[in-house]
Design an enzyme around this catalytic site. Structure first.
Site, short mmCIF file in Angstrom:
data_model
loop_
_atom_site.label_atom_id
_atom_site.label_comp_id
_atom_site.label_asym_id
_atom_site.label_seq_id
_atom_site.Cartn_x
_atom_site.Cartn_y
_atom_site.Cartn_z
CB SER A 1 -54.08 -2.22 -23.07
OG SER A 1 -54.15 -1.25 -22.05
CE1 TYR B 1 -59.03 -0.19 -24.86
CE2 TYR B 1 -57.76 -0.24 -22.82
CZ TYR B 1 -57.82 -0.10 -24.19
OH TYR B 1 -56.66 0.14 -24.89
#
Length: 250
Positions: free
Chosen positions: A142, A156
């Site tokens: 990501s 995250y």
């Protein structure tokens, strides 16, 4: 570069994984699809075979946090297809709470699913690729991996930074071999996982975002920020701006 015909995708029942399956099917690839929701996998299989009757699609239930099951499913798919050419480590979760605010369970689930389970998938894939002496490992990270981020994104982002480093380490270990490793860093792409960011600036549709991902995967780039615009320049900015500006993100 030889065509990677037999492709395994985890987390294929929705979002980026589901759309990747559609895009690779359109290219005539055989697909090994796994996820927890087998009802959705079965529907996807029917859709893909109806649209592309010349391909083979196999589906299996898999919770990637069941590590022994990861190895069993990957090996079963290998037997189904007589080998695997590409494994896309895509399954993940987007839960998270600011550290120290009572959200440990959500944070540990994110860390376990996005990092430890990804490690299990990489181990299972590389066992097959080392035996075959060929293959392409794709790790879906990501853009949050480029910098530590605040609030709900803290764990995250850390988990995605971890798998980016994991993929780079595997790549270093395999330099000069026929086994390739790619790290894909998506920006804001609309999906079930990213529903929170669906209304954020710079968000692109699932179809557009995954098209960029598949292009980078097919090119077997070592690392790709996708879509390239604006995430390549933004990645540089995010990485180097003072932390007080990063603190406003998330």
């Amino acid at each position: 570069m030889s065509v990677r015909k037999r492709i395994l995708i985890t987390g294929a029942s929705s979002g980026l994984g589901e759309q990747m399956a559609r895009d690779f099917a359109a290219k005539g690839r055989d697909l090994a699809l796994c996820a927890r929701r087998t009802d959705r996998l079965d529907l996807l299989r029917e859709e893909l075979l109806a649209a592309h009757p010349g391909i083979k699609v196999a589906v299996r239930a898999l919770d990637v946090n069941d590590h022994a099951r990861v190895f069993e499913v990957f090996q079963a798919f290998r037997d189904d297809f007589g080998g695997l050419d590409r494994v896309v480590v895509n399954a993940g979760v987007g839960k998270g709470r600011p550290i120290g605010t009572g959200g440990f369970e959500a944070n540990v689930q994110t860390a376990q699913t996005n990092f430890v389970a990804a490690l299990a998938q990489c181990e299972a894939a590389l066992e097959i690729f080392r035996f075959q002496q060929a293959g392409h490992l794709v790790v879906v990270s990501s853009m949050t991996a480029v910098r530590g981020l605040p609030r709900n994104l803290t764990t995250y982002a850390a988990s995605k930074a971890g798998i980016s480093a994991l993929a780079e380490g595997i790549r270093a270990d395999l330099v000069g071999t026929p086994i390739k490793v790619s790290t894909i860093l998506p920006g804001y792409i609309a999906s079930e996982l990213s529903s929170r960011s669906a209304d954020m600036p710079l968000t692109v549709s699932t179809e557009k975002g995954v098209r960029a991902m598949v292009k980078a995967i097919e090119a077997e780039r070592a690392e790709a920020k996708v879509p390239g615009w604006p995430w390549i320049p933004l990645g540089f900015v995010i990485r180097h701006v003072p932390l007080r500006f990063v603190a406003k993100m998330g």
